[in-house]
Design a protein around this motif. Sequence first.
Motif, PDB file in Angstrom:
ATOM      1  N   TRP A  88      24.622 -25.409  25.191  1.00  0.00           N
ATOM      2  CA  TRP A  88      25.955 -26.244  25.279  1.00  0.00           C
ATOM      3  C   TRP A  88      26.417 -26.130  26.601  1.00  0.00           C
ATOM      4  CZ3 TRP A  88      28.235 -29.293  21.528  1.00  0.00           C
ATOM      5  CH2 TRP A  88      27.517 -29.001  20.140  1.00  0.00           C
ATOM      6  N   PHE A 112      32.220 -16.851  22.486  1.00  0.00           N
ATOM      7  CA  PHE A 112      31.476 -17.892  21.783  1.00  0.00           C
ATOM      8  C   PHE A 112      30.235 -17.460  21.213  1.00  0.00           C
ATOM      9  CE2 PHE A 112      33.216 -21.519  24.741  1.00  0.00           C
ATOM     10  CZ  PHE A 112      34.525 -21.437  24.326  1.00  0.00           C
ATOM     11  N   THR A 132      19.698 -15.338  23.632  1.00  0.00           N
ATOM     12  CA  THR A 132      21.060 -16.071  23.928  1.00  0.00           C
ATOM     13  C   THR A 132      21.367 -15.801  25.246  1.00  0.00           C
ATOM     14  OG1 THR A 132      22.273 -14.528  22.718  1.00  0.00           O
ATOM     15  CG2 THR A 132      21.589 -16.417  21.440  1.00  0.00           C
ATOM     16  N   LEU A 188      27.979 -23.990  17.976  1.00  0.00           N
ATOM     17  CA  LEU A 188      28.647 -23.348  18.994  1.00  0.00           C
ATOM     18  C   LEU A 188      29.950 -22.880  18.317  1.00  0.00           C
ATOM     19  CD1 LEU A 188      28.531 -22.117  22.085  1.00  0.00           C
ATOM     20  CD2 LEU A 188      29.913 -23.871  22.733  1.00  0.00           C
ATOM     21  N   TYR A 233      25.076 -16.421  27.782  1.00  0.00           N
ATOM     22  CA  TYR A 233      26.410 -16.939  27.813  1.00  0.00           C
ATOM     23  C   TYR A 233      26.896 -16.535  29.142  1.00  0.00           C
ATOM     24  CZ  TYR A 233      26.256 -16.346  22.694  1.00  0.00           C
ATOM     25  OH  TYR A 233      25.853 -16.388  21.542  1.00  0.00           O
ATOM     26  N   ILE A 284      26.658 -18.817  20.067  1.00  0.00           N
ATOM     27  CA  ILE A 284      25.588 -19.993  19.677  1.00  0.00           C
ATOM     28  C   ILE A 284      24.698 -19.610  18.850  1.00  0.00           C
ATOM     29  CG2 ILE A 284      23.999 -19.256  21.601  1.00  0.00           C
ATOM     30  CD1 ILE A 284      23.638 -22.232  22.358  1.00  0.00           C
ATOM     31  N   ARG A 314      34.323 -24.952  15.745  1.00  0.00           N
ATOM     32  CA  ARG A 314      32.785 -25.068  15.665  1.00  0.00           C
ATOM     33  C   ARG A 314      32.160 -26.236  15.944  1.00  0.00           C
ATOM     34  NH1 ARG A 314      28.746 -24.415  10.689  1.00  0.00           N
ATOM     35  NH2 ARG A 314      27.136 -22.973  11.375  1.00  0.00           N
ATOM     36  N   MET A 327      33.420 -21.012  18.579  1.00  0.00           N
ATOM     37  CA  MET A 327      34.192 -20.819  19.723  1.00  0.00           C
ATOM     38  C   MET A 327      35.568 -20.043  18.945  1.00  0.00           C
ATOM     39  SD  MET A 327      33.757 -24.119  22.159  1.00  0.00           S
ATOM     40  CE  MET A 327      34.762 -25.026  20.786  1.00  0.00           C
ATOM     41  N   CYS A 361      25.820 -30.997  24.191  1.00  0.00           N
ATOM     42  CA  CYS A 361      24.629 -30.163  23.517  1.00  0.00           C
ATOM     43  C   CYS A 361      23.527 -30.995  24.517  1.00  0.00           C
ATOM     44  CB  CYS A 361      24.297 -30.202  22.281  1.00  0.00           C
ATOM     45  SG  CYS A 361      24.327 -32.020  21.589  1.00  0.00           S
ATOM     46  N   ALA A 370      26.527 -21.639  26.895  1.00  0.00           N
ATOM     47  CA  ALA A 370      25.770 -20.742  26.272  1.00  0.00           C
ATOM     48  C   ALA A 370      24.366 -21.607  25.720  1.00  0.00           C
ATOM     49  CB  ALA A 370      26.373 -20.590  24.721  1.00  0.00           C
ATOM     50  N   TYR A 428      32.301 -31.157  25.819  1.00  0.00           N
ATOM     51  CA  TYR A 428      31.132 -30.036  25.368  1.00  0.00           C
ATOM     52  C   TYR A 428      30.171 -31.059  25.236  1.00  0.00           C
ATOM     53  CZ  TYR A 428      34.191 -25.969  25.562  1.00  0.00           C
ATOM     54  OH  TYR A 428      34.934 -25.003  25.895  1.00  0.00           O
TER      55      TYR A 428
END
Length: 114
Positions: free
Chosen positions: A35, A66, A56, A79, A58, A68, A18, A81, A94, A48, A92
């Motif tokens: 993300w 995943f 949302t 996020l 993706y 978000i 997470r 995962m 943000c 996402a 990753y």
Amino acid sequence: VQLQASGGGLVQAGGSLRLACAPSGTISGIRVMGWYRQAPGKQRELAARIIGGGTTTYSDSVKGRFTISRDNAKNTVYLQMNNLKPEDTADYYCNIVTAWGGLWGQGTQVTVSS
């Protein structure tokens, strides 16, 4: 104001992580929180995002695995995962888009071993 991402690490395939991203100060007028990820030798891509009203989006590669979410009181984006795969290995990042511009976090590394 800076974005501080956390939660990356090393996990076996099928595991979960997470990620969290929080600003160091107050941010107003947030429009989009998202993300992105960048694998070695590849371009940065959207994983996402969540838009102001809660909608949302993706990428096909993470859809169904995943999730978000955000905490509006803390201006924090998460996020979750699940069922991670080796191809999810990446840095990753943000991203927050506001009425006056955008901010990027410093990146958090996710490594999924097979």
